[in-house]
Design a protein around this motif. Structure first.
Motif, short mmCIF file in Angstrom:
data_model
loop_
_atom_site.label_atom_id
_atom_site.label_comp_id
_atom_site.label_asym_id
_atom_site.label_seq_id
_atom_site.Cartn_x
_atom_site.Cartn_y
_atom_site.Cartn_z
N LYS A 1 10.11 -71.89 -9.20
CA LYS A 1 10.28 -73.14 -8.45
C LYS A 1 9.18 -73.92 -8.72
O LYS A 1 8.94 -75.26 -8.10
CB LYS A 1 10.27 -72.96 -7.03
CG LYS A 1 11.56 -71.97 -6.42
CD LYS A 1 12.70 -72.81 -6.32
CE LYS A 1 13.95 -71.97 -6.53
NZ LYS A 1 14.41 -71.36 -5.24
N SER A 2 8.21 -73.54 -9.38
CA SER A 2 6.90 -74.65 -10.03
C SER A 2 7.64 -75.65 -10.75
O SER A 2 8.62 -75.67 -11.41
CB SER A 2 5.91 -73.74 -10.93
OG SER A 2 5.30 -72.64 -10.34
N VAL A 3 6.94 -76.70 -11.07
CA VAL A 3 7.40 -78.10 -11.86
C VAL A 3 6.51 -78.12 -12.77
O VAL A 3 5.27 -78.37 -12.62
CB VAL A 3 7.43 -79.05 -10.86
CG1 VAL A 3 8.26 -80.45 -11.70
CG2 VAL A 3 8.31 -79.09 -9.68
N VAL A 4 7.20 -78.28 -14.11
CA VAL A 4 6.32 -78.66 -15.35
C VAL A 4 6.61 -80.11 -15.66
O VAL A 4 8.09 -80.41 -15.58
CB VAL A 4 6.80 -77.72 -16.49
CG1 VAL A 4 5.94 -78.29 -17.79
CG2 VAL A 4 6.17 -76.17 -16.32
N GLY A 5 5.77 -80.96 -15.88
CA GLY A 5 6.11 -82.38 -16.13
C GLY A 5 5.72 -82.64 -17.63
O GLY A 5 4.61 -82.13 -18.08
N PHE A 6 6.18 -83.61 -18.30
CA PHE A 6 5.76 -84.33 -19.46
C PHE A 6 6.44 -85.55 -19.63
O PHE A 6 7.58 -85.75 -19.04
CB PHE A 6 6.17 -83.25 -20.51
CG PHE A 6 7.40 -82.66 -20.55
CD1 PHE A 6 8.32 -83.34 -21.08
CD2 PHE A 6 7.56 -81.05 -20.35
CE1 PHE A 6 9.67 -82.58 -21.31
CE2 PHE A 6 8.60 -80.64 -20.05
CZ PHE A 6 9.76 -81.43 -20.93
N ASP A 7 6.11 -86.30 -20.75
CA ASP A 7 7.00 -87.52 -20.84
C ASP A 7 7.80 -87.30 -22.07
O ASP A 7 7.33 -87.33 -23.15
CB ASP A 7 5.92 -88.50 -21.13
CG ASP A 7 6.46 -89.67 -21.56
OD1 ASP A 7 7.70 -89.99 -21.36
OD2 ASP A 7 5.74 -90.85 -22.29
N ALA A 8 9.00 -87.14 -21.88
CA ALA A 8 9.99 -86.72 -22.99
C ALA A 8 10.25 -88.08 -23.97
O ALA A 8 10.99 -87.66 -24.67
CB ALA A 8 11.31 -86.44 -22.26
N ASN A 9 9.86 -89.08 -23.75
CA ASN A 9 9.78 -90.28 -24.55
C ASN A 9 8.90 -90.06 -25.66
O ASN A 9 8.99 -90.73 -26.83
CB ASN A 9 9.51 -91.54 -23.76
CG ASN A 9 10.67 -91.92 -22.71
OD1 ASN A 9 11.82 -91.79 -23.28
ND2 ASN A 9 10.17 -92.21 -21.67
N VAL A 10 7.86 -89.34 -25.54
CA VAL A 10 6.93 -88.94 -26.90
C VAL A 10 7.13 -87.56 -27.42
O VAL A 10 6.28 -87.09 -28.25
CB VAL A 10 5.59 -89.18 -26.55
CG1 VAL A 10 5.42 -90.67 -26.23
CG2 VAL A 10 5.03 -88.23 -25.41
N VAL B 1 3.98 -82.34 -9.43
CA VAL B 1 4.02 -81.56 -10.69
C VAL B 1 3.01 -80.37 -10.69
O VAL B 1 1.89 -80.71 -10.54
CB VAL B 1 3.63 -82.50 -11.93
CG1 VAL B 1 3.44 -81.92 -13.04
CG2 VAL B 1 4.93 -83.49 -12.05
N ASP B 2 3.21 -79.20 -11.12
CA ASP B 2 2.39 -78.14 -11.05
C ASP B 2 1.58 -77.87 -12.21
O ASP B 2 0.52 -77.50 -12.31
CB ASP B 2 2.96 -76.88 -10.74
CG ASP B 2 3.60 -76.91 -9.19
OD1 ASP B 2 2.72 -77.09 -8.33
OD2 ASP B 2 4.66 -76.94 -9.13
N ALA B 3 2.06 -78.57 -13.33
CA ALA B 3 1.45 -78.44 -14.94
C ALA B 3 2.09 -79.38 -15.48
O ALA B 3 3.30 -79.79 -15.54
CB ALA B 3 2.03 -76.91 -15.62
N MET B 4 1.20 -80.02 -16.39
CA MET B 4 1.61 -81.04 -17.42
C MET B 4 1.27 -80.61 -18.66
O MET B 4 0.38 -80.24 -19.13
CB MET B 4 0.79 -82.40 -17.04
CG MET B 4 1.20 -83.37 -18.07
SD MET B 4 0.85 -85.17 -17.70
CE MET B 4 1.80 -86.08 -18.92
N ILE B 5 2.31 -81.09 -19.73
CA ILE B 5 2.09 -80.80 -20.99
C ILE B 5 1.99 -82.00 -21.71
O ILE B 5 2.54 -83.09 -21.55
CB ILE B 5 3.63 -80.26 -21.70
CG1 ILE B 5 3.69 -78.81 -20.96
CG2 ILE B 5 3.41 -79.85 -23.00
CD1 ILE B 5 5.22 -78.19 -21.38
N ILE B 6 0.74 -82.20 -22.48
CA ILE B 6 0.43 -83.69 -23.04
C ILE B 6 0.33 -83.14 -24.75
O ILE B 6 -0.59 -82.81 -25.14
CB ILE B 6 -0.86 -84.08 -22.53
CG1 ILE B 6 -1.06 -84.12 -21.22
CG2 ILE B 6 -1.19 -85.50 -23.25
CD1 ILE B 6 -2.00 -83.24 -20.40
N PRO B 7 1.46 -83.76 -25.17
CA PRO B 7 1.90 -83.31 -26.66
C PRO B 7 1.08 -84.43 -27.56
O PRO B 7 0.39 -85.44 -27.04
CB PRO B 7 3.21 -83.18 -26.77
CG PRO B 7 3.81 -84.51 -26.00
CD PRO B 7 2.70 -84.42 -24.90
#
Lengths: 593, 593
Positions: free
Chosen positions: A107-116, A19-25
């Motif tokens: 092609k970078s990967v953005v990751g996050f937890d779609a359950n929240v 994962v190249d970037a993580m979003i934490i909402p």
């Protein structure tokens, strides 16, 4: 653990999972307004504790996007860490997504937890990133591993909210909601908003601060109602009563399995506002009916039993405030200078002496002088200002009682105030009265009433930067959708105001570093007797409005009459339960203008 | 030709073309508010001449769906024909489509001419019919064959609207619109609204009653602007001037060919509100940007030159009305009883004496007593009521001048009136003043101001069933989108009110069979001097408001001051061009309350 060490741990996880970037909402699986501690991962990773904001972490950057309410706080909290503040232009907009789309290479990967994260937001993010060739990983949840002392979910037992308060049994409510499901052709209905579940089942819990709800899901199947919950929270007697009402208990996590098993030829109703993208993606059928929650609409209408109890809760709340303000006057008279924080404790103390008290309905906003101008101010023990017998004090607070939820703001002068403050105060009051006293046709929306509250400030070329009113729950959330009074085209502005809804009426005015003014009562909407095409508001909150700051020259006779009538009613309703000293105090506060 | 014979001819056409049901809307290729005679096929086939309604003809049924304004008129006009009235529940909704979907069997064919129907409507119809297995034929246009004496399209020449009035040259306007095209990535722009074209090119025409526009299309290509028009309407000098501005003339029908030829790799901007489904389907590229017309937005802002001319047009209009009302008083004094229709002729006579008069801006609504309560009343020569020196008269009219478009309503007492009428009249006036005198923040929408106009009627549990204001053109259409003041979430309610827009302020009240009251002025929006975050309205219409029906007891001092200030300005601006008798009359009408 220092923030930079947390960042290091997160980046290691990101590396391992590509994962190249993580979003934490700021979010949880139910889109609660106040988060359970377990889900405060954005605050944990960044050190920023404001109620709104999104953290984004890449290999070489760590930032939080938040709005102007929190600029100062964020900068202080980021002082010793790598995190940087990104100032949101528009509150609540995913502006970080544009930053990522511009910063990351294809092609970078953005990751996050779609359950929240809510459905709509994730749809927007995926669309935005895919347009740039950026890949999305929706099941990246590293906090279960790196957040070592992460709080668990609440284990507090749930309890019945007696039908003598609720006015309608859970069987009746379930049956009326099944009628709504039929109307829109839904065989299944996935209920995700916690206050919807608490209302539907006449149950309450202690899983979220200030909101008497419990973490759970409900699923209507054609034959049954399933409650998905940590079963340890339900005692044997309650379990039996639920089962005899044809409500089956399942473990909280089993919801994923149950919605996945719904066959392709069946329809299911969901409400996007409280549904996470993660759970949505789990649903087995494509026949998904997206619709405003029918429970939300039913819940917003307060039946006669609820209304009767609300009026009683208001009497208790008014008496608690009477004791509080007498104590404050006396303390200041003795030369004491209690802090804003100490005042919040005193409020809890006085409210808790009332019958059926459960807790505060939100963290009290007690702002002295310039602090009153900070709309979402929350006094902290260490930094709260000391209150003296001078200037203006704003007190916005509310209680949870088993017979109702209160929310009241009063602004009082602790000494002589300037003519400017009197002018602002009186214009706010005139706006409050314009809403309290309005008669309006059925079909009217909150946005139409909002300008009545602001018109007298507008005359001076000033206004306030918040809505005029929000829906209020019944021993439930203090902010309850859908109706309200607001100057925009959001839900609170465009929802038609229906008879029996309970809404706040809270115009204000804020002058930076000087003073904040807000006058708030709750109102119940009713049909006009003899003309059911028109509606009016019954003010149910009971506590005197400070007369010492009123500029009588700009009050109309009708406005003065409203205030005097209101004060007469406040005295009549509150006095019987008060001792002689308090009665005398109240009598003076309620005397005619 | 009797209506039933027309029906017979239409059904023969339907049989030949395999059409089981025909929809005949009220529409033309540009979705004009007032139709050219050529396109009044719904009125021709049904005999119903109201301004709104849709005819539907099947093998064994002929009906017209229209709203409550026209129930009486339709029933009278259908008395001797097969046509039946279907009462619309919601004005403007295609309820006939549900009737057809329920009535027709699958595989039936519904036909209509999609060239006179807007994009959105046809999309809705196709979706509705296809869901029921009903087939749709969008190019069924039998009126060219069966309507033997069908009027042709207008041959009236077009003419320049001098830049000394318009304030901006057509080159400037074209260049600013090209900037808007760039912003949304459009290489082409198809302009379909006739008032957009007239404004853009500083041209006017006489193709539609009351609207100084001409039937045409405009197409922006990357290099050129094409005007599609009957070339006989453009004289040689004008053609040369247009060509020197890089505007090429093409025949009206050539638009189909030009939009069809736009290559797949090009983008085109279209505005659905005025675009027919027929022309839309002809567009050669799929890269279609649907968007509110940028010309509509630019046109709604009146530049300083236009504003100056509007003020001058108002002086002329006010003087014409002065002569009209003096004439009326004198005629009644002589014992004459002119009809409402004769009054409409007199208005034209007095307006036409003013410089630069071009015609009326709409058919005057002159309603005496109970007729005043019919909101869209149009007095007809044969049936108009005779006006006597008693009761209330409502006069709503407007003129087209080369330096502006006017729209004014006054309600006057022709004799003593009841206290009820005085109360209604005064509450309407208080609402009018609340809008005229309001200061409001930038970003405010029409729906927010609407309740200010209604609040005093609401207090009595009454309201009025129309919007409070609409945009007005500059020597263009009297109803000009997008802004307005309205109580719903339509365009006039949700559009943000911008500085320099020109809007009507016209609250009213109507008591069936008794009286109608409306007080209407036009207002220009401006920034508050020294506080550009706030806006106010300048009332530009100049004519006294009848003081004899005001209940002074319910007027606030601020309201009385507004009225007196307004009347002082009316006198100052109108008096200089009037003779002594008229001056004296005006002085009395403008004296302080």
């Amino acid at each position: 653990m220092h923030t930079n060490d947390k960042l290091k741990a997160l980046r290691e996880e990101m590396l391992v999972h590509g994962v190249d970037a993580m979003i934490i909402p700021t979010g949880d699986p139910h889109q609660n307004e106040y988060l359970p501690e377990h889900y405060k991962s954005r605050a944990w990773i960044s050190g920023f504790t404001g109620s709104a904001g999104t953290a984004v972490v890449t290999k070489d950057h760590a930032g939080v996007w938040t709005d102007s309410r929190y600029f100062l706080q964020a900068e202080i909290q980021f002082a010793d860490s790598e995190f940087e503040l990104h100032k949101l232009v528009v509150q609540g907009m995913p502006e970080y997504a544009d930053w990522l789309a511009d910063t990351l290479s294809p092609k970078s990967v953005v990751g996050f937890d779609a359950n929240v994260m809510p459905l709509g937001l994730v749809d927007t993010l995926i669309e935005k990133f895919e347009a740039k060739g950026i890949l999305v990983k929706t099941d990246f949840e590293p906090f279960g591993r790196i957040w070592k002392d992460r709080p668990g979910l609440s284990k507090e037992p749930i309890f019945e909210h007696d039908v003598k308060y609720a006015g309608r049994s859970r069987q009746e409510k379930i049956s009326s909601i099944r009628d709504e499901m039929k109307k829109c052709g839904a065989e299944y209905y996935l209920v995700t908003a916690l206050d919807d579940i608490a209302w539907l089942l006449n149950l309450r819990g202690r899983d979220i601060e200030c909101n008497p709800v419990f973490i759970s899901y409900v699923l209507f199947s054609p034959e049954k109602v399933y409650l998905f919950i940590d079963e340890n929270k339900v005692d044997a007697g309650l379990r039996q009563r639920l089962e005899s009402d044809n409500i089956a208990l399942k473990s909280y996590d089993a919801i994923r399995h149950y919605v996945a098993e719904i066959g392709k030829d069946h329809s299911i109703l969901v409400s996007p506002a409280s549904l996470s993208y993660g759970l949505y993606k789990n649903i087995g059928t494509d026949n998904i009916i997206r619709k405003d929650s029918p429970i939300m609409h039913a819940k917003s209408l307060k039946n006669e039993v609820e209304q009767r109890h609300v009026r009683n809760a208001m009497v208790k709340d008014g008496r608690a405030l009477t004791h509080f303000f007498i104590w404050l006057e006396e303390a200041l008279g003795r030369g004491e200078t209690p802090t804003e924080y100490e005042l919040t404790r005193k409020l809890i103390e006085f409210r808790s002496q009332q019958e059926g008290y459960y807790g505060e309905s939100f963290d009290a906003i007690i702002g002295y002088r310039g602090n009153g101008a900070i709309i979402h101010y929350k006094p902290e023990k260490e930094t709260a200002a000391a209150v003296k017998p001078e200037g203006v004090l704003l007190v916005d607070s509310g209680g949870q009682y088993n017979d109702g939820t209160t929310d009241i703001t009063r602004t009082i002068a602790l000494g002589p105030v300037s003519n400017e403050i009197k002018d602002h105060y009186t214009r706010v009051l005139k706006g409050h009265i314009a809403v309290a006293d309005v008669i309006f046709p059925k079909g009217t929306r909150g946005i139409q009433l909002d300008s009545l509250a602001r018109q007298f400030l507008w005359q001076k070329g000033i206004t306030y930067n918040h809505g005029t009113g929000h829906g209020v729950g019944f021993f439930l959330n203090v902010h309850e959708p859908p109706q309200g009074i607001a100057n925009g085209l959001g839900e609170r502005g465009v929802t038609v105001i229906l008879p029996t809804t309970l809404t706040s009426n809270e115009p204000g005015y804020y002058k930076k570093d000087s003073h904040g003014i807000r006058t708030e009562n709750l109102v119940v909407c009713h049909e006009v007797e003899g003309n059911s095409d028109f509606l009016y508001f019954e003010t149910v909150t009971l506590f005197p409005i400070d007369k010492s700051m009123i500029d009588k020259d700009i009050m109309s006779p009708a406005e003065t009459k409203w205030l005097n009538d209101y004060h007469q009613r406040v005295y009549q309703d509150l006095a019987p339960g008060l001792d002689e000293k308090a009665k005398k105090w109240l009598e003076e506060k309620c005397s005619a203008l």
